[in-house]
Motif scaffolding. Structure first.
Motif, PDB file in Angstrom:
ATOM      1  N   ALA A 542      13.976  36.427  24.047  1.00  0.00           N
ATOM      2  CA  ALA A 542      12.771  36.057  23.310  1.00  0.00           C
ATOM      3  C   ALA A 542      12.152  37.314  22.728  1.00  0.00           C
ATOM      4  O   ALA A 542      11.928  38.303  23.451  1.00  0.00           O
ATOM      5  CB  ALA A 542      11.779  35.351  24.226  1.00  0.00           C
ATOM      6  N   VAL A 543      11.887  37.304  21.414  1.00  0.00           N
ATOM      7  CA  VAL A 543      11.322  38.458  20.722  1.00  0.00           C
ATOM      8  C   VAL A 543      10.015  38.033  20.071  1.00  0.00           C
ATOM      9  O   VAL A 543       9.968  37.039  19.329  1.00  0.00           O
ATOM     10  CB  VAL A 543      12.300  39.002  19.656  1.00  0.00           C
ATOM     11  N   GLU A 544       8.945  38.782  20.335  1.00  0.00           N
ATOM     12  CA  GLU A 544       7.635  38.435  19.778  1.00  0.00           C
ATOM     13  C   GLU A 544       7.300  39.348  18.608  1.00  0.00           C
ATOM     14  O   GLU A 544       7.532  40.561  18.659  1.00  0.00           O
ATOM     15  CB  GLU A 544       6.550  38.533  20.848  1.00  0.00           C
ATOM     16  N   VAL A 545       6.727  38.756  17.559  1.00  0.00           N
ATOM     17  CA  VAL A 545       6.277  39.477  16.373  1.00  0.00           C
ATOM     18  C   VAL A 545       4.771  39.324  16.275  1.00  0.00           C
ATOM     19  O   VAL A 545       4.242  38.205  16.312  1.00  0.00           O
ATOM     20  CB  VAL A 545       6.961  38.936  15.097  1.00  0.00           C
ATOM     21  N   TYR A 546       4.063  40.457  16.143  1.00  0.00           N
ATOM     22  CA  TYR A 546       2.607  40.458  16.154  1.00  0.00           C
ATOM     23  C   TYR A 546       1.990  40.606  14.772  1.00  0.00           C
ATOM     24  O   TYR A 546       0.820  40.314  14.582  1.00  0.00           O
ATOM     25  CB  TYR A 546       2.092  41.595  17.048  1.00  0.00           C
ATOM     26  N   GLU A 547       2.753  41.116  13.793  1.00  0.00           N
ATOM     27  CA  GLU A 547       2.188  41.308  12.460  1.00  0.00           C
ATOM     28  C   GLU A 547       3.221  41.003  11.383  1.00  0.00           C
ATOM     29  O   GLU A 547       4.420  41.113  11.605  1.00  0.00           O
ATOM     30  CB  GLU A 547       1.677  42.740  12.298  1.00  0.00           C
ATOM     31  N   ARG A 548       2.731  40.639  10.210  1.00  0.00           N
ATOM     32  CA  ARG A 548       3.602  40.247   9.099  1.00  0.00           C
ATOM     33  C   ARG A 548       3.802  41.361   8.083  1.00  0.00           C
ATOM     34  O   ARG A 548       4.603  41.220   7.163  1.00  0.00           O
ATOM     35  CB  ARG A 548       3.011  39.038   8.388  1.00  0.00           C
ATOM     36  N   SER A 549       3.065  42.460   8.232  1.00  0.00           N
ATOM     37  CA  SER A 549       3.092  43.488   7.186  1.00  0.00           C
ATOM     38  C   SER A 549       4.369  44.306   7.179  1.00  0.00           C
ATOM     39  O   SER A 549       4.677  44.975   6.191  1.00  0.00           O
ATOM     40  CB  SER A 549       1.890  44.427   7.361  1.00  0.00           C
ATOM     41  N   LYS A 550       5.127  44.290   8.282  1.00  0.00           N
ATOM     42  CA  LYS A 550       6.371  45.048   8.356  1.00  0.00           C
ATOM     43  C   LYS A 550       7.548  44.100   8.502  1.00  0.00           C
ATOM     44  O   LYS A 550       7.444  43.073   9.168  1.00  0.00           O
ATOM     45  CB  LYS A 550       6.335  46.014   9.541  1.00  0.00           C
ATOM     46  N   PRO A 551       8.673  44.450   7.917  1.00  0.00           N
ATOM     47  CA  PRO A 551       9.862  43.599   8.080  1.00  0.00           C
ATOM     48  C   PRO A 551      10.283  43.512   9.548  1.00  0.00           C
ATOM     49  O   PRO A 551      10.089  44.455  10.325  1.00  0.00           O
ATOM     50  CB  PRO A 551      10.937  44.314   7.252  1.00  0.00           C
ATOM     51  N   LEU A 552      10.852  42.371   9.900  1.00  0.00           N
ATOM     52  CA  LEU A 552      11.449  42.199  11.222  1.00  0.00           C
ATOM     53  C   LEU A 552      12.946  42.462  11.096  1.00  0.00           C
ATOM     54  O   LEU A 552      13.633  41.825  10.312  1.00  0.00           O
ATOM     55  CB  LEU A 552      11.212  40.781  11.740  1.00  0.00           C
ATOM     56  N   THR A 640      15.451  45.797  18.107  1.00  0.00           N
ATOM     57  CA  THR A 640      14.584  45.029  17.217  1.00  0.00           C
ATOM     58  C   THR A 640      13.249  45.727  17.002  1.00  0.00           C
ATOM     59  O   THR A 640      12.753  46.432  17.895  1.00  0.00           O
ATOM     60  CB  THR A 640      14.335  43.615  17.766  1.00  0.00           C
ATOM     61  N   THR A 641      12.685  45.524  15.820  1.00  0.00           N
ATOM     62  CA  THR A 641      11.353  46.026  15.534  1.00  0.00           C
ATOM     63  C   THR A 641      10.282  45.134  16.146  1.00  0.00           C
ATOM     64  O   THR A 641       9.102  45.483  16.127  1.00  0.00           O
ATOM     65  CB  THR A 641      11.135  46.135  14.019  1.00  0.00           C
ATOM     66  N   GLY A 642      10.673  43.970  16.684  1.00  0.00           N
ATOM     67  CA  GLY A 642       9.758  43.145  17.462  1.00  0.00           C
ATOM     68  C   GLY A 642       9.731  43.608  18.914  1.00  0.00           C
ATOM     69  O   GLY A 642      10.284  44.659  19.263  1.00  0.00           O
ATOM     70  N   LYS A 643       9.106  42.805  19.764  1.00  0.00           N
ATOM     71  CA  LYS A 643       9.000  43.138  21.183  1.00  0.00           C
ATOM     72  C   LYS A 643       9.783  42.131  22.004  1.00  0.00           C
ATOM     73  O   LYS A 643       9.525  40.921  21.939  1.00  0.00           O
ATOM     74  CB  LYS A 643       7.524  43.128  21.618  1.00  0.00           C
ATOM     75  N   ILE A 644      10.764  42.617  22.755  1.00  0.00           N
ATOM     76  CA  ILE A 644      11.553  41.729  23.613  1.00  0.00           C
ATOM     77  C   ILE A 644      10.713  41.346  24.817  1.00  0.00           C
ATOM     78  O   ILE A 644      10.318  42.192  25.623  1.00  0.00           O
ATOM     79  CB  ILE A 644      12.870  42.406  24.049  1.00  0.00           C
ATOM     80  N   LYS A 645      10.422  40.055  24.939  1.00  0.00           N
ATOM     81  CA  LYS A 645       9.526  39.576  25.998  1.00  0.00           C
ATOM     82  C   LYS A 645      10.280  39.194  27.256  1.00  0.00           C
ATOM     83  O   LYS A 645       9.802  39.391  28.365  1.00  0.00           O
ATOM     84  CB  LYS A 645       8.722  38.366  25.501  1.00  0.00           C
ATOM     85  N   GLU A 646      11.432  38.586  27.095  1.00  0.00           N
ATOM     86  CA  GLU A 646      12.173  38.135  28.267  1.00  0.00           C
ATOM     87  C   GLU A 646      13.626  37.899  27.889  1.00  0.00           C
ATOM     88  O   GLU A 646      13.963  37.712  26.736  1.00  0.00           O
ATOM     89  CB  GLU A 646      11.584  36.838  28.824  1.00  0.00           C
ATOM     90  N   LYS A 647      14.468  37.942  28.898  1.00  0.00           N
ATOM     91  CA  LYS A 647      15.873  37.636  28.720  1.00  0.00           C
ATOM     92  C   LYS A 647      16.095  36.217  29.193  1.00  0.00           C
ATOM     93  O   LYS A 647      15.619  35.832  30.255  1.00  0.00           O
ATOM     94  CB  LYS A 647      16.737  38.621  29.519  1.00  0.00           C
ATOM     95  N   GLY A 648      16.820  35.441  28.407  1.00  0.00           N
ATOM     96  CA  GLY A 648      16.995  34.033  28.728  1.00  0.00           C
ATOM     97  C   GLY A 648      18.062  33.780  29.758  1.00  0.00           C
ATOM     98  O   GLY A 648      18.957  32.980  29.543  1.00  0.00           O
ATOM     99  N   GLY A 649      18.002  34.453  30.868  1.00  0.00           N
ATOM    100  CA  GLY A 649      18.988  34.226  31.910  1.00  0.00           C
ATOM    101  C   GLY A 649      18.757  35.152  33.073  1.00  0.00           C
ATOM    102  O   GLY A 649      18.229  36.248  32.918  1.00  0.00           O
ATOM    103  N   GLY A 650      19.085  34.705  34.276  1.00  0.00           N
ATOM    104  CA  GLY A 650      18.947  35.547  35.450  1.00  0.00           C
ATOM    105  C   GLY A 650      20.185  36.377  35.655  1.00  0.00           C
ATOM    106  O   GLY A 650      21.274  36.022  35.217  1.00  0.00           O
ATOM    107  N   GLN A 651      20.019  37.498  36.353  1.00  0.00           N
ATOM    108  CA  GLN A 651      21.164  38.350  36.606  1.00  0.00           C
ATOM    109  C   GLN A 651      20.971  39.083  37.931  1.00  0.00           C
ATOM    110  O   GLN A 651      19.893  39.587  38.221  1.00  0.00           O
ATOM    111  CB  GLN A 651      21.339  39.364  35.473  1.00  0.00           C
TER     112      GLN A 651
END
Length: 747
Positions: A542-552, A640-651
């Motif tokens: 999961a990747v979160e984007v906080y602003e639209r002014s910069k490309p993802l 990524t230029t976004g923020k990785i919030k979580e990994k979709g799986g346990g390890q």
């Protein structure tokens, strides 16, 4: 203290690749430019030729689809030896018994079996020489990587048709030979030979006037390459005497190898000294004014220039010695102008980097841009290197129209794509009018213009590659010291550089993914997945984007298995990147050019990116899937230029010992909770020839599966529902074993 240091680093790195006042902004206008086909039609990557050539025990086995590990094991159990992988879903194989082909055709997952004829082994540029008296210089590649090809050649060809033969020291299944066309025709009849390609003709990659570049002082941030060791292979290094070198290299030389001229590492051309100065020159001769990008790094240098003026050296030896001496960044500003071909040097780079996934190699793209597209040369065509093209510098007062637009790719910079359609170069960096160290033994005519006795001007992708190599060393130091990674992978460094790059609004066949920007690279968020994926497996984030002014930018990169030199396409392990926006819109990796952006799937490149110029705010779902992994598991990196919030799986990663002294010591139990149905992947490595098994239990203690564990191979088991499970790892045969176990599951 750490935050202040990071802020200082950002301040200086804004300038580090924007040399000579390059602006930090770049044009970001909608879609990427270019017209690339990223989805090749499935089929054999062999030429369609007549069946001339008689009987052969070599065949191509094509599977029904993406290759499962169990299919390979079943074929090997029959006694059939699998050789090189060929796209799509195929292997070259050697039949040992008369009934082998019938056995293969009875297997449900085998689509077809076709002969691998001698003519399929010969590169198209060599076919006109077959059967003639013309002399050719070739590389001959064997079926079995453990067999010395020299012996095969002398058995296969008559004495009068074959001349000098020499095996590569670290790849003995490859021989370099001079032979007649008649000898070539004899050699390809051997069942132990799978490919014959032309020998590379290497040249240094600089050919334009150059003026000036000032490498920035990074000492204030502490990231100056200190602790990093950088390898360079080039023409030579100044006098060649470690005790009497250019002042900018004083105390910086860890190793200096003379391989072109025995005992003489001097730089009579001037190219190697200039390159080394751009990477890590200290600026001692200019009171610190003309530093390289990593002015406190150490250098391992291989001098390749022979007395006859060509470049000599085995890729495996050069990279291997540099690696043994501690180098994890390597800069190479030389290559062959072979119009996008995947040549021998490209294969050898890919092979070494696959085996040493923490080594980053940066290679100059070449200077044939004036001849148009598909002018990039090997080894820049290798999948696993970072191929570097050149942009103009911002020095119109000294460079005129060759250095007046920093957002433009230099006219001399070689263009993509590769011959098989892959996107190269990967990235671009300033390469015109570069001021760097001057060899004291090179004549004046070897330089476009002199600055003083210690510095001179040169230009070309030869100058861009070392600038970025120094930057990669800074980035690696940042990852070790700030992110506390022990061994960042080359795929991670590549993904971060590409995600942080500025889009120049140029055709991607010129600019690759853009111009390097170290500031943005260090601000990316990332995953460095070392265990990897097998066919059919998927990792989600999961990747979160906080602003639209910069490309993802979301970039997936992986160090791929080396391609077969008999194949027309080079991708072996095919991972797919898919991104779902908060609104539900989907994007496929590298589907940049024509809307919609989810209707083409890349099966050519081992770098995939989703790039959105004005992204929605919110949470994006990122999927990395192992579509076809015939040589896995396949590790990967995501930046990524976004923020990785979580990994979709346990390890879970566990370590332990098993031995047969007591029954209870023969096994180890591990429990986990899956939050949904899905799959469990288990990867186990251990230290001897013991046999292990794995048992999967549900929450009631009922056995769901019992499987033998294959060393260094992933085992994938279905989880029918969410809930608690247990696995038991058991020693079946052997007195004792130390193991490392990794398991991943839905969470």
């Amino acid at each position: 203290m750490r935050g202040k240091r990071h802020a200082a680093l950002i301040g200086v790195l804004v300038l580090s690749l924007m040399v000579g006042g390059l602006p930090t902004g770049a044009k970001q206008q909608g879609e990427r430019r270019g017209d690339l086909e990223i989805e090749a039609r499935e089929g054999f990557s062999l030429d369609s030729r007549s069946k001339a050539g008689g009987e052969t025990d070599l065949v191509v086995i094509q599977f029904e689809g993406p290759i499962e590990e169990e299919w390979k094991e079943e074929i090997e159990d029959i006694g059939i030896e699998l050789g090189d992988y060929l796209p799509d879903y195929s292997f070259i194989a050697k039949l040992s018994e008369q009934g082998d082909e019938k056995k293969l055709k009875r297997l449900s997952f085998v689509k077809r079996v076709v002969p691998f004829y001698p003519v399929n082994k010969v590169a198209p540029t060599l076919r006109k020489s077959l059967g003639t008296t013309d002399e050719v210089e070739v590389a001959v590649i064997g079926f079995d990587q453990q067999v010395d090809m020299n012996r095969t050649l002398y058995r296969a060809a008559s004495e009068e048709s074959i001349g000098d033969v020499d095996s590569l020291q670290n790849a003995r299944h490859i021989s370099l030979a001079r032979m007649s066309g008649e000898g070539l025709e004899e050699v390809i009849q051997s069942e132990d030979v799978i490919a014959v390609i032309p020998m590379p003709e290497r040249k240094l990659h600089n050919d334009r006037a150059a003026k000036i570049i000032k490498a920035n002082k990074l000492e204030s941030a502490g990231f100056t390459g200190k602790g990093q060791i950088i390898g360079i292979a080039d023409s030579g290094l100044d006098t060649g005497d470690p005790d009497d070198l250019h002042p900018d290299f004083t105390g910086r030389i860890k190793s200096l190898y003379a391989i072109g001229r025995k005992g003489d590492a001097s730089d009579l051309d001037g190219h190697g000294t200039h390159v080394a100065g751009s990477v890590l020159g200290s600026g001692e001769a200019s009171d610190g004014q003309y530093q390289g990008m990593a002015p406190e790094a150490e250098l391992v240098f291989h001098s390749m220039l022979t007395e006859k003026g060509y470049l000599k050296g085995e890729v495996e030896d050069i990279l291997g010695e540099a690696y043994e001496d501690g180098a994890r960044i390597h800069s190479d500003s030389w290559g062959t102008d072979d119009n996008g071909d995947y040549g021998l040097d490209s294969f050898l780079f890919d092979q070494f980097l696959w085996e040493h996934k923490d080594m980053t190699a940066l290679v100059a793209a070449g200077n044939q841009g004036e001849y148009g597209y598909k002018t990039i040369g090997s080894p820049a065509t290798a999948k696993n290197v970072i191929a570097v093209g050149a942009t103009e510098n911002d020095r119109p007062d000294v460079g005129g129209d060759e250095a007046d637009d920093p957002d433009t790719v230099a006219g001399f910079s070689s263009r993509g794509t590769t011959k098989d359609g892959r996107l190269k170069p990967d990235i671009v960096a300033p390469g015109s009018y570069i001021l760097s160290a001057r060899s004291s033994v090179a004549p004046e005519e070897e330089f476009e213009e002199l600055f003083d006795q210690y510095y001179a001007y040169n230009s070309g992708t030869s100058m861009a590659a070392p600038i970025l190599a120094g930057g990669a060393a800074q980035l690696r130091q940042f990852l070790l010291e700030e992110k506390e990674l022990d061994e960042p992978s080359a795929a991670l460094i590549k993904a971060m550089l590409i995600s942080g790059a500025d889009d120049l609004d140029e055709d991607m066949r010129l600019q690759g993914f853009g111009r390097a920007n170290l500031l943005q690279a260090i601000e990316t968020d990332f995953v460095d997945e070392t265990d990897g994926l097998v066919t059919g497996e998927e990792a989600t984030f999961a990747v979160e984007v906080y602003e639209r002014s910069k490309p993802l930018a979301i970039t997936l990169a992986w160090t791929d298995y080396p391609a077969s030199l008999a194949a027309k396409r080079t991708l072996v392990n095919n991972l797919d990147l898919t991104v779902t926006a908060p609104s539900g819109e989907k994007f496929n990796g590298n589907d940049f050019f024509r809307y919609p952006y989810d209707d083409e799937v890349d099966n050519l490149n081992n770098v995939e990116q989703v790039w959105i110029s004005r992204p929605e705010k919110g949470l994006y779902t990122v999927s990395v899937k192992g579509f076809n992994v015939p040589k896995g598991p396949q590790p990967f990196a995501l930046a990524t230029t976004g923020k990785i919030k979580e990994k979709g799986g346990g390890q879970h990663i566990e370590q332990g010992k098993l031995h047969d002294d007591k029954r209870s010591d023969r096994y180890a139990d591990y429990s986990f909770r899956a939050k949904s149905e899905g799959r469990l992947r288990v990867y186990v490595d251990w230290n001897n020839h013991a046999s292990l098994s794995l048992t999967l239990y549900d929450s009631q203690g009922d056995i769901l599966a019992i499987k033998e564990i294959k060393k260094r191979k992933s085992l994938v088991l279905p989880l029918p529902e969410k809930g608690r499970y247990k696995i038991r790892l058991e020693l079946e045969d052997g007195p004792k074993v130390s193991y490392k176990l990794s398991m991943s599951y839905p969470e």
